[in-house]
Design an enzyme around this catalytic site. Structure first.
Site, PDB file in Angstrom:
ATOM      1  N   TYR A   1       0.498  -1.256   0.054  1.00 43.32           N
ATOM      2  CA  TYR A   1      -0.041  -0.057  -0.182  1.00 43.32           C
ATOM      3  C   TYR A   1       0.756   0.922   0.073  1.00 43.32           C
ATOM      4  O   TYR A   1       0.637   2.807  -0.478  1.00 43.32           O
ATOM      5  CB  TYR A   1      -1.267   0.382   1.189  1.00 43.32           C
ATOM      6  CG  TYR A   1      -2.075  -1.149   1.326  1.00 43.32           C
ATOM      7  CD1 TYR A   1      -1.922  -1.979   0.046  1.00 43.32           C
ATOM      8  CD2 TYR A   1      -3.036  -1.295   1.843  1.00 43.32           C
ATOM      9  CE1 TYR A   1      -3.293  -2.902  -0.327  1.00 43.32           C
ATOM     10  CE2 TYR A   1      -4.203  -1.939   2.000  1.00 43.32           C
ATOM     11  CZ  TYR A   1      -4.419  -3.033   1.247  1.00 43.32           C
ATOM     12  OH  TYR A   1      -4.862  -4.050   0.988  1.00 43.32           O
TER      13      TYR A   1
ATOM     14  N   LYS B   1       3.534 -15.595   2.353  1.00 45.78           N
ATOM     15  CA  LYS B   1       2.806 -15.996   0.604  1.00 45.78           C
ATOM     16  C   LYS B   1       4.492 -16.891   0.441  1.00 45.78           C
ATOM     17  O   LYS B   1       4.378 -16.087  -0.073  1.00 45.78           O
ATOM     18  CB  LYS B   1       2.113 -14.997  -0.347  1.00 45.78           C
ATOM     19  CG  LYS B   1       2.090 -15.563  -1.042  1.00 45.78           C
ATOM     20  CD  LYS B   1       0.677 -16.925  -1.394  1.00 45.78           C
ATOM     21  CE  LYS B   1       0.589 -17.743  -2.341  1.00 45.78           C
ATOM     22  NZ  LYS B   1      -0.517 -18.439  -1.926  1.00 45.78           N
TER      23      LYS B   1
ATOM     24  N   ASP C   1      -3.575 -17.919   1.718  1.00 45.17           N
ATOM     25  CA  ASP C   1      -4.454 -18.900   0.961  1.00 45.17           C
ATOM     26  C   ASP C   1      -5.225 -19.650   1.949  1.00 45.17           C
ATOM     27  O   ASP C   1      -6.527 -19.931   2.531  1.00 45.17           O
ATOM     28  CB  ASP C   1      -4.025 -19.484  -0.035  1.00 45.17           C
ATOM     29  CG  ASP C   1      -2.864 -20.091  -0.477  1.00 45.17           C
ATOM     30  OD1 ASP C   1      -2.644 -19.791   0.587  1.00 45.17           O
ATOM     31  OD2 ASP C   1      -3.033 -20.619  -1.632  1.00 45.17           O
TER      32      ASP C   1
ATOM     33  N   ASP D   1      -5.109  -6.709   5.484  1.00 49.68           N
ATOM     34  CA  ASP D   1      -6.428  -5.991   5.617  1.00 49.68           C
ATOM     35  C   ASP D   1      -7.579  -6.959   5.122  1.00 49.68           C
ATOM     36  O   ASP D   1      -8.552  -7.040   5.361  1.00 49.68           O
ATOM     37  CB  ASP D   1      -6.205  -5.223   4.127  1.00 49.68           C
ATOM     38  CG  ASP D   1      -7.445  -4.132   3.747  1.00 49.68           C
ATOM     39  OD1 ASP D   1      -7.888  -3.915   4.590  1.00 49.68           O
ATOM     40  OD2 ASP D   1      -7.258  -3.595   2.601  1.00 49.68           O
TER      41      ASP D   1
ATOM     42  N   ASP E   1     -10.987  -7.995   7.369  1.00 55.20           N
ATOM     43  CA  ASP E   1     -12.825  -8.012   6.909  1.00 55.20           C
ATOM     44  C   ASP E   1     -13.136  -9.518   7.036  1.00 55.20           C
ATOM     45  O   ASP E   1     -14.072  -9.483   7.578  1.00 55.20           O
ATOM     46  CB  ASP E   1     -11.969  -7.450   5.780  1.00 55.20           C
ATOM     47  CG  ASP E   1     -12.241  -5.569   5.788  1.00 55.20           C
ATOM     48  OD1 ASP E   1     -12.628  -5.308   7.188  1.00 55.20           O
ATOM     49  OD2 ASP E   1     -13.605  -5.526   5.285  1.00 55.20           O
TER      50      ASP E   1
END
Ligand code: NAD
Length: 351
Positions: A141, A186, A219, A243, A247
């Site tokens: 970001y 990851k 994942d 992020d 959520d």
């Protein structure tokens, strides 16, 4: 103890939920013999309307001059036409960056009384009590960005110290909880993830040998959060994965209105805010659920002031009220109380 808090009500339901939370905090102060001082500042659309800026310098000064900041929410249709740098949300992003709050904490816990509001069956929810720690000021970001006619790019970069400090926060949290930390990455594909794993292993072995550290690919973690979220204690992860996963995890416990967050920086700096936005559809109607903001205030007492008993008292009072069936409209659309009536009940439950 004297507690100095900066309150930024913001937009939409922000002023309603912060007003009720301050009422509750005043009562907690009386009950536990603390003196609370509140300074009020403008942020978001309300600040733009008054000053032309979504984060005026005066507001930033107030935040710096107090121990903690309690924020409601920002944004709404009235300001959607503004250019990016004037939008309410930019004020909040700038505030997080200027306060250098690099660790975002979201506790998520199963509350049996509201299990009907969750899309999952209660058998998947029982025992869920987890904390997501998201790195908030680095990664993709904030990396270098470019956009051409046929190509665009966002750079994901992490420096060693950025990983070390957020891992330390997460490990401290695990120490105060059940002693388990799961780092999500990851690492089968990304260099930043392989580096994250290397740095986190080193910190944990050298500084927190008593905490059990595991690693999980993002994942797989996304699936486990639905299938078996009760296995997690503290989760720590980089900005973008955090992020998305926070959520996802927030859906587990039902309404957005119940969820608190804390964003922590060096030396006890803390920004506390509910997870939800400004909810323009119900703003000004005395319908908002103030629990997310009240629980954020409880996090401020817990993390910035180490006032565990006071924080536990707020958590327990909200649980008692929900358990009694007293709920706002988001949780009980056909039989509900107003924001103020819900707060009255929480204050009464506080004893
Ligand atoms: P939202 O969280 O404001 O609302 C989503 C839905 O949840 C709405 O139906 C709303 O009524 C309900 N809801 C949210 N909080 C509630 C509460 N406390 N009690 C009862 N119901 C509640 O998200 P949105 O509609 O996508 O965004 C609205 C505005 O808020 C936008 O301008 C957005 O940019 C902004 N926003 C701000 C923040 C923030 O300030 N941290 C976060 C998200 C969105």
């Amino acid at each position: 103890m004297e507690l100095n808090m900066c309150v930024l009500p913001g937009d939409g339901i922000g002023p309603e939920v912060t007003e009720q939370t301050v009422r509750l905090l005043e009562v907690v102060g009386q009950k536990f013999h603390h003196k609370l001082n509140f300074d009020y500042g403008l942020i978001g659309g309300a600040a733009y309307d008054e000053t032309g800026q979504p984060l005026p310098d005066d507001t930033l000064d107030l935040c710096h001059n107090n121990d903690v900041t309690l924020l409601g929410a920002v944004g709404g249709p009235a300001w959607d036409h503004l250019p990016g740098d004037k939008r309410p949300e930019k004020g909040l992003l700038d505030l997080r960056q200027k306060l250098q709050v690099f660790a975002n904490l979201r506790p998520i816990r199963y509350i049996p009384a509201v299990s009907k509001s969750s899309p999952l069956k209660s058998e998947y929810l029982e025992g869920v009590d987890l904390l997501v720690v998201r790195e908030l000021t680095g990664g993709i970001y904030f990396g270098e960005k470019s956009k051409g006619i046929d190509k665009a790019s966002d750079l994901c970069a992490y420096q060693r110290h950025e990983i070390e400090r957020v891992i330390r926060v997460a490990a401290q949290m695990a120490k105060q909880r059940r002693g388990k930390l799961c780092s999500i990455d990851k690492a089968n594909v990304l260099e930043t993830s392989r580096f994250w794993r290397e740095v986190s292993n080193k910190i944990m072995t050298n500084e927190f040998p008593e905490i059990t550290l595991t690693h999980c690919l993002v994942d797989a973690a996304a699936a486990y959060l639905i299938q078996s979220a009760a296995q997690f204690d503290v989760i720590v992860t980089e900005n973008m994965f955090g992020d998305i996963l926070s959520d996802e995890a927030s859906v587990l416990c039902g309404s957005l209105g119940l969820l608190p967050s804390a964003s922590l920086g060096e030396g006890g700096v803390g920004l506390y805010e509910p997870v939800h936005g400004s909810a323009p559809d119900i703003a000004g109607k005395n319908l908002a659920n103030p629990s997310g903001t009240m629980l954020s205030a409880a996090l401020a007492l817990r993390y910035s002031y180490s006032l565990t008993e006071e924080a536990d008292a707020i958590d327990a009072a909200i649980d008692t009220v929900l358990q009694s069936g007293c709920m706002t409209k988001d949780l009980s659309p056909n039989d509900y109380v107003s924001t103020r009536e819900f707060t009255d009940a929480v204050i009464q439950a506080l004893g």
